[in-house]
Design a protein around this motif. Sequence first.
Motif, mmCIF file in Angstrom:
data_model
loop_
_atom_site.group_PDB
_atom_site.id
_atom_site.type_symbol
_atom_site.label_atom_id
_atom_site.label_comp_id
_atom_site.label_asym_id
_atom_site.label_seq_id
_atom_site.Cartn_x
_atom_site.Cartn_y
_atom_site.Cartn_z
ATOM 1 N N ASP A 1 55.003 -16.550 80.139
ATOM 2 C CA ASP A 1 53.750 -16.911 79.226
ATOM 3 C C ASP A 1 54.195 -16.557 77.893
ATOM 4 O O ASP A 1 53.661 -17.288 77.120
ATOM 5 N N THR B 1 56.172 -19.636 76.791
ATOM 6 C CA THR B 1 55.389 -20.776 76.578
ATOM 7 C C THR B 1 54.645 -20.530 75.057
ATOM 8 O O THR B 1 54.412 -21.596 74.343
ATOM 9 N N ARG C 1 54.921 -22.990 71.608
ATOM 10 C CA ARG C 1 53.841 -23.713 71.257
ATOM 11 C C ARG C 1 53.830 -23.446 69.747
ATOM 12 O O ARG C 1 53.510 -24.367 68.880
ATOM 13 N N THR D 1 46.753 -37.908 86.748
ATOM 14 C CA THR D 1 47.560 -37.938 85.713
ATOM 15 C C THR D 1 47.882 -39.014 85.074
ATOM 16 O O THR D 1 47.854 -39.060 83.726
ATOM 17 N N SER E 1 42.963 -33.183 75.897
ATOM 18 C CA SER E 1 44.083 -32.308 76.588
ATOM 19 C C SER E 1 43.423 -30.978 77.413
ATOM 20 O O SER E 1 44.103 -30.847 78.379
ATOM 21 N N ARG E 2 42.402 -30.329 76.688
ATOM 22 C CA ARG E 2 41.989 -29.152 77.378
ATOM 23 C C ARG E 2 41.314 -29.624 78.633
ATOM 24 O O ARG E 2 41.359 -29.068 79.631
ATOM 25 N N GLU F 1 42.006 -32.451 80.423
ATOM 26 C CA GLU F 1 43.086 -32.451 81.425
ATOM 27 C C GLU F 1 43.603 -31.493 82.035
ATOM 28 O O GLU F 1 43.763 -31.383 83.334
ATOM 29 N N GLY F 2 43.810 -30.615 81.327
ATOM 30 C CA GLY F 2 44.627 -29.218 81.907
ATOM 31 C C GLY F 2 43.310 -28.533 83.233
ATOM 32 O O GLY F 2 44.142 -28.326 84.132
ATOM 33 N N TRP F 3 42.313 -28.553 82.810
ATOM 34 C CA TRP F 3 41.165 -28.093 83.697
ATOM 35 C C TRP F 3 41.322 -28.943 84.929
ATOM 36 O O TRP F 3 41.139 -28.129 85.903
ATOM 37 N N LEU G 1 43.530 -31.065 85.859
ATOM 38 C CA LEU G 1 44.872 -30.977 86.649
ATOM 39 C C LEU G 1 44.956 -29.847 87.422
ATOM 40 O O LEU G 1 45.623 -29.623 88.485
ATOM 41 N N ARG G 2 44.179 -28.660 87.192
ATOM 42 C CA ARG G 2 44.380 -27.468 87.886
ATOM 43 C C ARG G 2 43.523 -27.662 88.910
ATOM 44 O O ARG G 2 43.883 -27.093 90.144
#
Length: 263
Positions: A3, A6, A10, A182, A246-247, A249-251, A253-254
């Motif tokens: 983490d 990462t 970023r 995706t 993007s946020r 999308e991340g949620w 994809l989880r």
Amino acid sequence: MGDRRTAASRTAVLLWQIAIAAIILAAWQLGVKAKILDPFFVSRPSAIAGRMATWVTSGAIWDDLLVTLEEACLGLIVGAALGIAAGFVLARSPLVSRICDPYITMLNAVPRVVLAPIFLLWFGLGIWSKVALAVTLVFFVMFFNTYQGVRDADRVLIDNVRMLGASERQLVRHVLVPSALTWIFSSLHTSLGFAMVGAVVGEYLGSTRGLGHVISQAEGTFDTTGVFAGMVVLALVVVVVGVGVSRLEGWLLRWKLTSPNVD
């Protein structure tokens, strides 16, 4: 440890992005100051920032910005819904796909700007002519990516799920949707920009409101600062909305990764 790496990566990317923007703006400003660049044609960053600040503090830009956002959002929603639905249907129906293929190819080859005057004639100067143009830009991006995402689903997994007795609805929910998700979100980032472009181009060609109208009015009076300020506002809005996508999308994809097994 991962983490931290990462987060550091970023931060480094963000710092590089800020540094590149600062260098470009400084070179632009210094180029105008040194009379290497003519401010009549390219304005200057300080003047553009001043114009944007005036718009924001006076409230002159908000109504036009909301109109453009409304048109772009409607175009994105309608175009994405139609593109995703058509992509799923044709990907699941090879015969229908072969029948429709030449028509889709022909329609996709039509320059969208050519359609703008036709939509103005059909729907008038209101928002719907801009929405229609945005839909034509968004539809094909979403359609082709959805189609490819569904077609790329693991055939072995599909056969195994069918052998276990899954219904078509379960197959779509647990296999095809995660496979296409995706691809869909990848195309959504591009579609967002296209939706804004469609709305602004429609406003530019014929409208009484919106960012395209603001840019058109500035261009008509040779106000280069106003033109650049309008484009910067448009770019900033797309970046902010893109971060939200993007946020999301991340949620989602989880959710994809933790999707339950077929019942």
